[in-house]
Design a protein around this motif. Structure first.
Motif, PDB file in Angstrom:
ATOM      1  N   ARG A 160      42.455  34.628  41.630  1.00  0.00           N
ATOM      2  CA  ARG A 160      43.801  35.207  41.619  1.00  0.00           C
ATOM      3  C   ARG A 160      43.692  36.668  41.994  1.00  0.00           C
ATOM      4  NH1 ARG A 160      48.367  36.511  42.493  1.00  0.00           N
ATOM      5  NH2 ARG A 160      50.201  36.089  41.195  1.00  0.00           N
ATOM      6  N   VAL A 161      44.379  37.050  43.063  1.00  0.00           N
ATOM      7  CA  VAL A 161      44.379  38.445  43.504  1.00  0.00           C
ATOM      8  C   VAL A 161      45.785  38.987  43.351  1.00  0.00           C
ATOM      9  CG1 VAL A 161      43.911  40.017  45.415  1.00  0.00           C
ATOM     10  CG2 VAL A 161      42.556  37.932  45.150  1.00  0.00           C
ATOM     11  N   TYR A 162      45.922  40.104  42.649  1.00  0.00           N
ATOM     12  CA  TYR A 162      47.234  40.752  42.534  1.00  0.00           C
ATOM     13  C   TYR A 162      47.325  41.884  43.536  1.00  0.00           C
ATOM     14  CZ  TYR A 162      47.881  38.246  38.154  1.00  0.00           C
ATOM     15  OH  TYR A 162      48.031  37.269  37.216  1.00  0.00           O
ATOM     16  N   GLY A 163      48.487  42.055  44.123  1.00  0.00           N
ATOM     17  CA  GLY A 163      48.706  43.145  45.064  1.00  0.00           C
ATOM     18  C   GLY A 163      48.095  42.814  46.412  1.00  0.00           C
ATOM     19  N   GLU A 164      48.235  43.751  47.349  1.00  0.00           N
ATOM     20  CA  GLU A 164      47.750  43.508  48.702  1.00  0.00           C
ATOM     21  C   GLU A 164      46.998  44.712  49.228  1.00  0.00           C
ATOM     22  OE1 GLU A 164      51.088  42.456  51.078  1.00  0.00           O
ATOM     23  OE2 GLU A 164      51.377  40.555  50.027  1.00  0.00           O
ATOM     24  N   GLY A 165      46.205  44.459  50.246  1.00  0.00           N
ATOM     25  CA  GLY A 165      45.503  45.526  50.950  1.00  0.00           C
ATOM     26  C   GLY A 165      44.630  46.348  50.024  1.00  0.00           C
ATOM     27  N   SER A 166      44.799  47.677  50.123  1.00  0.00           N
ATOM     28  CA  SER A 166      43.921  48.551  49.344  1.00  0.00           C
ATOM     29  C   SER A 166      44.258  48.529  47.860  1.00  0.00           C
ATOM     30  CB  SER A 166      44.024  49.977  49.883  1.00  0.00           C
ATOM     31  OG  SER A 166      45.362  50.410  49.826  1.00  0.00           O
ATOM     32  N   ASN A 167      45.475  48.034  47.541  1.00  0.00           N
ATOM     33  CA  ASN A 167      45.866  47.984  46.128  1.00  0.00           C
ATOM     34  C   ASN A 167      45.456  46.680  45.464  1.00  0.00           C
ATOM     35  OD1 ASN A 167      47.097  50.480  46.180  1.00  0.00           O
ATOM     36  ND2 ASN A 167      49.004  49.605  46.979  1.00  0.00           N
ATOM     37  N   ALA A 168      44.847  45.777  46.246  1.00  0.00           N
ATOM     38  CA  ALA A 168      44.555  44.445  45.717  1.00  0.00           C
ATOM     39  C   ALA A 168      43.578  44.530  44.551  1.00  0.00           C
ATOM     40  CB  ALA A 168      43.977  43.574  46.814  1.00  0.00           C
ATOM     41  N   VAL A 169      43.907  43.772  43.509  1.00  0.00           N
ATOM     42  CA  VAL A 169      43.030  43.695  42.345  1.00  0.00           C
ATOM     43  C   VAL A 169      42.674  42.228  42.149  1.00  0.00           C
ATOM     44  CG1 VAL A 169      42.822  44.046  39.870  1.00  0.00           C
ATOM     45  CG2 VAL A 169      44.140  45.655  41.259  1.00  0.00           C
ATOM     46  N   THR A 170      41.382  41.954  42.118  1.00  0.00           N
ATOM     47  CA  THR A 170      40.966  40.570  41.897  1.00  0.00           C
ATOM     48  C   THR A 170      40.858  40.335  40.399  1.00  0.00           C
ATOM     49  OG1 THR A 170      39.756  40.646  43.947  1.00  0.00           O
ATOM     50  CG2 THR A 170      39.270  38.818  42.477  1.00  0.00           C
ATOM     51  N   ALA A 171      41.850  39.636  39.861  1.00  0.00           N
ATOM     52  CA  ALA A 171      41.864  39.416  38.421  1.00  0.00           C
ATOM     53  C   ALA A 171      40.937  38.269  38.050  1.00  0.00           C
ATOM     54  CB  ALA A 171      43.277  39.123  37.953  1.00  0.00           C
ATOM     55  N   LEU A 172      40.813  37.335  38.956  1.00  0.00           N
ATOM     56  CA  LEU A 172      39.978  36.169  38.688  1.00  0.00           C
ATOM     57  C   LEU A 172      39.212  35.863  39.972  1.00  0.00           C
ATOM     58  CD1 LEU A 172      39.953  34.749  36.016  1.00  0.00           C
ATOM     59  CD2 LEU A 172      41.332  32.923  36.997  1.00  0.00           C
ATOM     60  N   ASP A 173      37.894  35.672  39.823  1.00  0.00           N
ATOM     61  CA  ASP A 173      37.057  35.576  41.021  1.00  0.00           C
ATOM     62  C   ASP A 173      36.248  34.287  40.981  1.00  0.00           C
ATOM     63  OD1 ASP A 173      35.661  36.083  43.268  1.00  0.00           O
ATOM     64  OD2 ASP A 173      34.689  37.927  42.558  1.00  0.00           O
ATOM     65  N   ALA A 174      36.736  33.274  41.668  1.00  0.00           N
ATOM     66  CA  ALA A 174      36.008  32.008  41.832  1.00  0.00           C
ATOM     67  C   ALA A 174      35.481  31.456  40.515  1.00  0.00           C
ATOM     68  CB  ALA A 174      34.870  32.185  42.834  1.00  0.00           C
ATOM     69  N   PHE A 211      32.095  33.728  28.305  1.00  0.00           N
ATOM     70  CA  PHE A 211      32.205  35.186  28.401  1.00  0.00           C
ATOM     71  C   PHE A 211      32.612  35.568  29.808  1.00  0.00           C
ATOM     72  CE2 PHE A 211      29.346  34.427  24.917  1.00  0.00           C
ATOM     73  CZ  PHE A 211      29.786  35.329  23.961  1.00  0.00           C
ATOM     74  N   MET A 212      33.586  36.426  29.895  1.00  0.00           N
ATOM     75  CA  MET A 212      34.045  36.848  31.219  1.00  0.00           C
ATOM     76  C   MET A 212      33.937  38.342  31.364  1.00  0.00           C
ATOM     77  SD  MET A 212      37.376  34.505  31.909  1.00  0.00           S
ATOM     78  CE  MET A 212      37.457  35.133  33.565  1.00  0.00           C
ATOM     79  N   ARG A 213      33.675  38.744  32.612  1.00  0.00           N
ATOM     80  CA  ARG A 213      33.660  40.167  32.915  1.00  0.00           C
ATOM     81  C   ARG A 213      34.096  40.327  34.361  1.00  0.00           C
ATOM     82  NH1 ARG A 213      28.870  42.806  30.156  1.00  0.00           N
ATOM     83  NH2 ARG A 213      30.215  42.159  28.470  1.00  0.00           N
ATOM     84  N   ASP A 214      35.015  41.248  34.596  1.00  0.00           N
ATOM     85  CA  ASP A 214      35.495  41.533  35.957  1.00  0.00           C
ATOM     86  C   ASP A 214      35.907  40.270  36.708  1.00  0.00           C
ATOM     87  OD1 ASP A 214      34.919  44.156  35.425  1.00  0.00           O
ATOM     88  OD2 ASP A 214      32.861  43.976  36.191  1.00  0.00           O
ATOM     89  N   GLY A 215      36.564  39.369  36.012  1.00  0.00           N
ATOM     90  CA  GLY A 215      37.105  38.194  36.690  1.00  0.00           C
ATOM     91  C   GLY A 215      36.103  37.068  36.900  1.00  0.00           C
ATOM     92  N   ARG A 216      34.907  37.263  36.418  1.00  0.00           N
ATOM     93  CA  ARG A 216      33.903  36.195  36.569  1.00  0.00           C
ATOM     94  C   ARG A 216      33.448  35.716  35.212  1.00  0.00           C
ATOM     95  NH1 ARG A 216      31.115  36.978  41.711  1.00  0.00           N
ATOM     96  NH2 ARG A 216      31.833  38.944  42.588  1.00  0.00           N
ATOM     97  N   VAL A 217      32.944  34.464  35.209  1.00  0.00           N
ATOM     98  CA  VAL A 217      32.319  33.944  33.996  1.00  0.00           C
ATOM     99  C   VAL A 217      30.870  34.420  34.015  1.00  0.00           C
ATOM    100  CG1 VAL A 217      31.535  31.884  32.805  1.00  0.00           C
ATOM    101  CG2 VAL A 217      33.801  31.940  33.843  1.00  0.00           C
ATOM    102  N   VAL A 218      30.452  35.191  32.991  1.00  0.00           N
ATOM    103  CA  VAL A 218      29.090  35.698  32.980  1.00  0.00           C
ATOM    104  C   VAL A 218      28.189  34.887  32.046  1.00  0.00           C
ATOM    105  CG1 VAL A 218      29.678  38.029  33.686  1.00  0.00           C
ATOM    106  CG2 VAL A 218      29.690  37.437  31.252  1.00  0.00           C
ATOM    107  N   ASP A 219      28.803  34.165  31.141  1.00  0.00           N
ATOM    108  CA  ASP A 219      27.997  33.369  30.226  1.00  0.00           C
ATOM    109  C   ASP A 219      28.878  32.256  29.669  1.00  0.00           C
ATOM    110  OD1 ASP A 219      25.941  32.474  28.731  1.00  0.00           O
ATOM    111  OD2 ASP A 219      25.817  34.212  27.388  1.00  0.00           O
ATOM    112  N   ASP A 220      28.277  31.126  29.461  1.00  0.00           N
ATOM    113  CA  ASP A 220      29.033  29.985  28.955  1.00  0.00           C
ATOM    114  C   ASP A 220      28.126  29.266  27.978  1.00  0.00           C
ATOM    115  OD1 ASP A 220      30.412  27.671  28.485  1.00  0.00           O
ATOM    116  OD2 ASP A 220      30.958  27.322  30.596  1.00  0.00           O
ATOM    117  N   THR A 221      28.331  29.472  26.688  1.00  0.00           N
ATOM    118  CA  THR A 221      27.373  29.012  25.677  1.00  0.00           C
ATOM    119  C   THR A 221      27.986  28.051  24.681  1.00  0.00           C
ATOM    120  OG1 THR A 221      26.778  31.333  25.676  1.00  0.00           O
ATOM    121  CG2 THR A 221      25.586  29.914  24.187  1.00  0.00           C
TER     122      THR A 221
END
Lengths: 243, 221, 850
Positions: free
Chosen positions: A11-25, A215-225
């Motif tokens: 999920r990416v919010y905004g466009e172009g240079s303002n785009a924020v990737t809230a959720l990354d794959a 566990f999530m960080r910066d839109g990614r799952v970093v750990d799943d325990t």
């Protein structure tokens, strides 16, 4: 088969240079009856994940498969119906309708689904009893404590017999004692009633009730325990300060 | 010597057999799952207490079975017990095994510190899960004393988890200067900096220089 | 019950005060619309029934195209037409009875031919007898009871007058009071308030001084013959000077009543439109407040449709409730108003008005507007609510996105205003009336864009008074410019209407007083008390004016006579004056291009003067030629002047010489007499002498002109009083709008106010902040309302001038003053409750408020 499965959910919010990737794959699967806690610092994308799974928001790419169907390919009406029947929501700010009493609030999803009022109310009172509030069915939300309101909200989430409960910081607005009660109630929901629960929280103590922590960080799952495993826990306990 | 004083405390209420004392201790500590003390350890401790004159041992009138000993507290034992109650208890959280593992992993390179932290977090969460589950049982049975004990354990675990998060967040900084705080080298500060310090005592210099260093040096901030 | 209905009702119940306030706004609108519309049809009905009474009971009714009286011999011509069974002449004239003599003010004198009347219409006798041919020979002058002419009354009239068979009925006549003996009572239905007296045709003709003329010929068609065919045959036989069909009511009088009805409807529509604003405003705020709830409902599976339905249901419930209460209140308003208007109308028009009449149209209008506007006003907010995504439930409140839309809407508003200005400049009354509504709508659309600049302007003044709180109040308003604009619009509409109407009224008032001073220059007046010369007035024959002239101390005397004519199918009254005598005692208000000199030319053949209304209606200018249908047939006249006198200012009127009136219209009776006292004569003595002369003619009231002028002014004032009340009622909804907006504003800012209190604002400061905001809002609405009100008022007066009512434009100083007072008083008043609410706030609870 998992009750819900995400594949490459982005999920990416905004466009172009303002785009924020809230959720990354994000790839995530929740099995029936599983109690999963999602943790991470604020802004890590955990609420976005929950909203996408609940069909409240549409992904930029990737898929959310619930009951074997990709909600990206559903009409709005279908998603609404899915929310009504297969998913229960529990929010941080209880979100009860202030002008309806506890039983009516619980009955609301059924009434919205076209169930007859009397029948809906009977079912609602049953569920209120299961969350321990049978005596308060006639109270308005402002006559209930925060913990009680959240119980009503949980009863409402359960009343349609959903397969999946989505809870967004369900204890975020409660004192620690009520938080504990609610967390235990959610545990019971998964153990006794076999519902899958996906809960976002930042409180380790609440997350500890779950079977599994993502566990999530910066839109990614970093750990799943997986944390429910009796023997390992006992071993660990010996090492950590109790001996 | 916690077990020793706990046994004195139990005996101060009434005399008992060795195995009775073992059971009483387990009940006090919250069950085997929380604190597993072997019967042998109880017997050894009792023997030491008898040697120290804090407990006296008498043979019990056997009821057909093998003869057993009944332990009874002496006045000296009572005094020792009360003195123990009056002392404060140090927490000593700074003696930490995981910390040692982490620093050694960083300095030796024998293990991946990130993996270490991950494992530790999983471990702690499992503990926490177990503790909360157990606590839930205690809440049901109404055992408030041990509920409080578990609350303490839960809180410490939470604190450990929080610390772990902090350690993880600053792992990069630690990799850059893992040795600056390492006592054996006794270097204090990197070379060159001393030129700017006032010739006064080290402590004063530290205080003065602190403001200028803080922003740039990750090891100090 | 479905989910949306349950939710709607619960939400309404949960916010009782707000529901009540919003509903009250609808109640006001519907009350005005329904109540006032109940009065107008009642008046029209009374008039109609008094004029066209029983015309439907015969197959054919023949009248003169001039709408005046015509030769009785026409009846014989009708009778000979193929297919006509029987024809009978009828003279039907409403007559004002002597004030106070009977409980009834107006009576239709109906002269029938006893020989033929019974063949056209049945006259079932209840008691006594019907008229016989013997009665036709009785002399009106018969002094003794046995020799008096007979009159036959329908049962309802007899009981209304309190008369029985054998009693004497006194009616004014051209020769003084006439006395008739009640010979019989008829079993005939009559419309309420429409009293009739049947007498032999010659008796009626003598009584009314109408010679051998009649007002209509009634006929029946032979059985089995096509009525339409017979109608055409009769028309062929008589020519275009006659009309066949029902009796046409006095169209110009009806037109003025309809104009009144239109203006009154505008009041109601304004009030309802304001109610619509209030509802729109309330619902928008409600939607904003319930965003969390809506999002949550959507999250747990409510469809957009459910949310939309919930709001529409809420509006529907309020609309239905408000409309029902409004109709009940309106019924009472009408009932009370009728009691009040009844007094005026029976004094002024000799028209007795019955119960309020609520036509199906009124019901449809009231219910349609009440419920329709409510639901319509909720539509936009409901759609906005339905489009809230569930996700928004989890987000903090979004900022106002109104500003952009406001600019967009402002351009629409400008376009609408341009359109309205074009309408206002058209100088056509109906168009001006409609355009004024459009104008206000346009202004309302523009208002949001004006909030910021106008608030900035007033902000300085407010900040001078509320030094600390003013800035905050200003910021609050501009932050929610949309809400402020809607409220200000409601206020603006009220103020604009008040100022415009006050300005117009005052101009009309001044104009009419000017007419009085010009055209009622004589010292004494003998006029019919109903002021409508051509309706219900029995003229006096030459005997009276001769008597007046010979009264001690009387100098110059002039009289007015009246006939009826038609032009292009529209009726008008034709006033006959003696140009020489008239110019000695009175004058006219001359319109552009006309002057005093024209009066002298009126004596020449074919000369005519027309009044402003008539000139405007027909587009006449001095020098034009016009063709009138007179009782003697069509005749061409040349317009010598456009001029208006006071008595006839309200109706389409033409002036000819009395010689012309006698020749073409056969009218020789006077309906108004103006007399000057001889220089040096004792005014009191002259008056007393004149009173004795006029006493025998109860249809006339004698006045000293100064006294009469005061009476007229007093009557105007009375009407104004009612208008002021109506204006006040119109202003009340704007108070509600202010109150609503402020209450909602305080509610929406609960947390903020709690924060202000927490960081050290005193209760007094919080109250002052709310009051400052209210005053700002009120001054915004008042300022816009003043500007548009002055402009609207000017347009209306301009249109009146265009229509022929020459009148000066009066700048509504008093209206502006009243508006200012209303602005400030309402501003403070509206703030009282919300301010108290704000100061009573529990700080801790407020900070926790979600």
């Amino acid at each position: 088969m998992p009750i819900v499965e995400t594949k490459g959910l982005t999920r990416v919010y905004g466009e172009g240079s303002n785009a924020v990737t809230a959720l990354d794959a994000v790839d995530l699967a929740v099995e029936p009856g599983e109690f999963v806690a999602v943790m991470g610092p604020s802004g890590c994308g955990k609420s976005t994940l929950l909203n996408l799974i609940g069909g409240l928001d549409a992904p930029t790419s990737g898929s959310v498969v619930i009951d074997g169907r990709d909600i990206a390919h559903m009409s709005e009406a279908e998603v609404t119906a899915l929310r009504r029947r297969r998913i229960g929501f529990v929010f941080q700010f209880f979100n009860l309708i202030p002008v309806l009493d506890a039983a009516e609030n619980v009955a609301l999803p059924l009434v919205l689904d076209g169930v007859k009022a009397a029948e809906a109310k009977a079912t609602a009172i049953e569920w209120l009893a299961r969350v321990g509030l049978q005596d308060l069915a006639g109270r308005k939300p402002d006559e209930l404590s925060g913990g009680q309101q959240q119980r009503v909200a949980i009863a409402r989430a359960l009343v349609t017999d959903p397969a999946l409960i989505l809870a967004d910081e369900p204890t975020g607005n409660l004192d620690s004692r009520s938080s504990d009660d609610i967390a235990r109630l959610l545990k019971e929901v998964s153990v006794t009633w076999g519902r899958a629960i996906l809960m976002v929280t930042h409180d380790p103590r609440i997350a500890a009730h779950a079977d599994r922590i993502v566990f999530m960080r910066d839109g990614r799952v970093v750990d799943d325990t997986r944390i429910a495993g009796a023997q390992e826990a006992r071993d660990a306990m010996e090492k950590v300060g109790l001996l | 010597m916690t077990v020793r004083h706990a046994l004195l405390g139990i005996l101060s209420q009434r005399p008992g057999h060795g195995y009775e004392l073992h059971e009483a201790f387990e009940a006090l500590a919250g069950g085997r799952a929380l604190w597993d003390v072997k019967p042998a350890q109880v017997y050894t401790t009792l023997a030491r207490l008898v040697d120290a004159g804090l407990v006296k041992r008498t043979a019990s009138p056997g009821d057909g079975g093998p003869a057993r000993h009944v332990h009874e507290i002496t006045d000296a034992g009572r005094a020792e017990f009360v003195a123990w109650l009056g002392e404060g208890v140090h927490a000593e959280h700074h003696r930490d095994e995981f910390f040692l593992k982490l620093v050694l992993a960083l300095t030796t390179g024998a293990a991946d510190p990130v993996g270490l932290i991950k494992t530790q977090r999983t471990t702690l969460y499992r503990d926490l899960h177990e503790l909360t589950a157990r606590r839930a049982e205690l809440v049901r049975s109404g055992d408030l004393a041990h509920e409080l004990l578990l609350d303490k354990a839960i809180m410490h675990t939470e604190a450990d988890l929080r610390w772990l998060e902090m350690a993880e967040a600053r792992l990069g900084d630690m990799v850059e200067c893992p040795l600056s705080a390492s006592p054996p080298k006794r270097r204090g500060r990197p070379p060159g900096r001393e030129e700017h310090e006032a010739p006064a005592g080290e402590a004063a210099g530290n205080n003065k220089g602190a403001s200028s260093i803080k922003e740039s040096d990750p090891c100090r901030s | 019950m479905s989910a949306q209905v349950t939710l709607a009702i619960r939400y309404l119940k949960g916010r009782r005060l707000r529901t009540a306030l919003t509903t009250l706004a609808i109640v006001f609108g519907v009350m005005l619309l329904f109540g006032l519309n109940g009065i107008i049809p009642a008046m029209v009905q009374s008039l109609q029934s008094s004029m066209i009474a029983a015309s439907g009971q015969t197959d054919l009714v023949v009248t003169s195209a001039s709408t005046g009286l015509f030769d009785a011999a026409v009846a014989d011509r009708v009778g000979t037409v193929e297919g006509v069974e029987a024809a009978t002449p009828v003279l039907r004239v409403p007559v004002a009875l002597a004030p106070g003599r009977y409980p009834v003010g107006m009576l239709s004198i109906i002269g029938v031919d006893p020989a033929t009347a019974g063949r056209v219409r049945p006259y079932p006798v209840a008691e006594g007898r019907f008229l016989s041919e013997e009665d036709a020979k009785q002399d009106l002058e018969g002094g003794e009871a046995t020799k008096r002419p007979a009159v036959v009354l329908p049962a309802s009239t007899a009981s209304a007058l309190g008369l029985e068979v054998g009693d004497t009925l006194e009616v004014p006549s051209a020769r003084g009071v006439a006395r008739l003996t009640v010979a019989g009572v008829l079993k005939m239905p009559t419309a309420p308030g429409n009293e009739e007296a049947y007498m032999a045709l010659p008796v009626a003709q003598a009584l009314l001084g109408s010679g051998d003329r009649v007002s209509e010929v009634d006929a029946t068609v032979k059985a089995g013959v096509d009525r339409a065919e017979v109608t055409r045959a009769v028309q062929r036989a008589l020519g275009s000077a006659y009309r066949i069909g029902g009796v046409e009511p006095d169209s110009s009088l009806f037109a003025s009543i309809k104009l009144g009805g239109f203006i009154i409807n505008m009041f109601g529509v304004f009030a309802i439109v304001m109610a619509g604003f209030i509802i729109l405003n309330t619902f928008r705020t409600v939607v904003a407040e319930r965003r969390h709830d809506i999002g949550m409902l959507r999250a747990i599976g409510a469809s957009r449709h459910t949310i939309f339905g919930m709001f529409l249901t809420e509006s529907l419930v309020q609309g239905v409730l408000g409309t029902a209460l409004g109709i009940i209140a309106g019924w009472w308003v009408a009932k009370l108003a009728m009691a009040g208007v009844g007094v005026i109308s029976s004094d002024l028009l000799h028209l007795s008005i019955g119960r309020p009449v609520f036509t199906p149209g009124t019901w449809v209008l009231a219910i349609g507007m009440g419920v329709g506007v409510t639901v319509l006003a909720a539509l936009v907010p409901a759609r906005a609510a339905a489009s809230i995504t569930p996700l928004e439930a989890m987000r903090p409140q979004a900022g106002d996105r109104y500003e952009k839309a406001a600019t967009h809407r402002a351009w629409w508003g400008v376009a609408v205003i341009v359109l309205a200005v074009a309408g206002l400049l058209s100088r056509d009354t109906t168009l001006v009336g409609a355009s004024s509504v459009v104008f206000l709508v346009g202004l309302a659309l523009v208002t949001p864009a004006l909030v910021r600049p106008v608030t900035d302007a007033f902000g300085r003044a407010i900040e001078a008074v509320f030094r600390r709180e003013g800035g905050l109040a200003k910021a609050n308003l501009t932050r929610n410019a949309g809400r402020a604009a809607v409220t200000a619009s409601a206020m603006m509409v009220s103020v604009a209407v008040i100022i415009a109407l006050l300005g117009t009224f005052t101009s009309v008032f001044d104009g009419f007083i000017g007419y009085i001073d010009k055209s009622m220059g004589a010292d004494f007046l003998a006029v019919p008390s109903n002021l409508l010369l051509s309706t219900g007035t029995v003229g006096a024959d030459a005997a009276l004016v001769t008597a007046v002239k010979s009264t001690e101390g009387v100098g110059d005397v002039a009289t007015l006579r009246v006939g009826r004519a038609a032009m292009g199918g529209t009726g008008l009254q034709v006033i006959g004056i003696d140009p020489v005598a008239y110019s000695k005692v009175a004058s006219f208000e001359y319109s552009e291009g006309s002057s005093e000199a024209a009066l002298a030319r009126l004596g020449t053949d074919g000369a005519i003067m027309v009044n402003g209304i008539f000139a405007a209606q027909q587009g006449l200018r001095p020098g034009d030629t016009l063709r009138l249908e007179t009782p003697a047939g069509p005749r061409n006249y040349t317009v010598v002047a456009v001029a208006t006198d006071y008595l006839n200012a309200k109706l389409a009127t033409a002036y000819v010489s009395q010689a012309e009136l006698e020749r073409e219209f056969g009218v020789t009776t006077d309906v108004a007499i103006m007399a000057d006292a001889r220089p040096g004569a004792d005014r009191q003595a002259v008056r007393a002498a004149l009173a004795r002369t006029v006493r025998d003619y109860p249809q006339f009231a004698l006045y000293d002109t100064r006294e009469w002028r005061d009476l007229q002014v007093a009557t105007f004032r009375q009407v104004y009083g009612a208008m002021y009340v109506m204006l006040f009622v119109l202003a009340v909804p704007s108070l509600l709008a202010l109150l609503n907006t402020l209450a909602i504003g305080v509610l929406a800012r609960t947390r903020e106010i709690g924060m202000l209190r927490a960081i050290g604002s005193t209760r007094v400061q919080v109250r002052r902040m709310v009051i400052a905001e209210s005053l700002l809002l009120a001054s915004l609405g008042t300022a816009l309302g003043m500007l548009s009100g002055v402009w609207l008022g000017y347009s209306m007066v301009d249109a009146m001038n265009a229509v022929g009512f020459k009148m000066p434009y009066y700048f509504p100083y008093d209206g502006l003053a009243i508006a200012l007072v209303i602005g400030v008083v309402f501003g403070v008043l509206a703030a009282l409750v919300p301010a108290r609410q704000a100061t009573k706030l529990d700080v801790v609870a407020a900070l926790r408020y979600e």
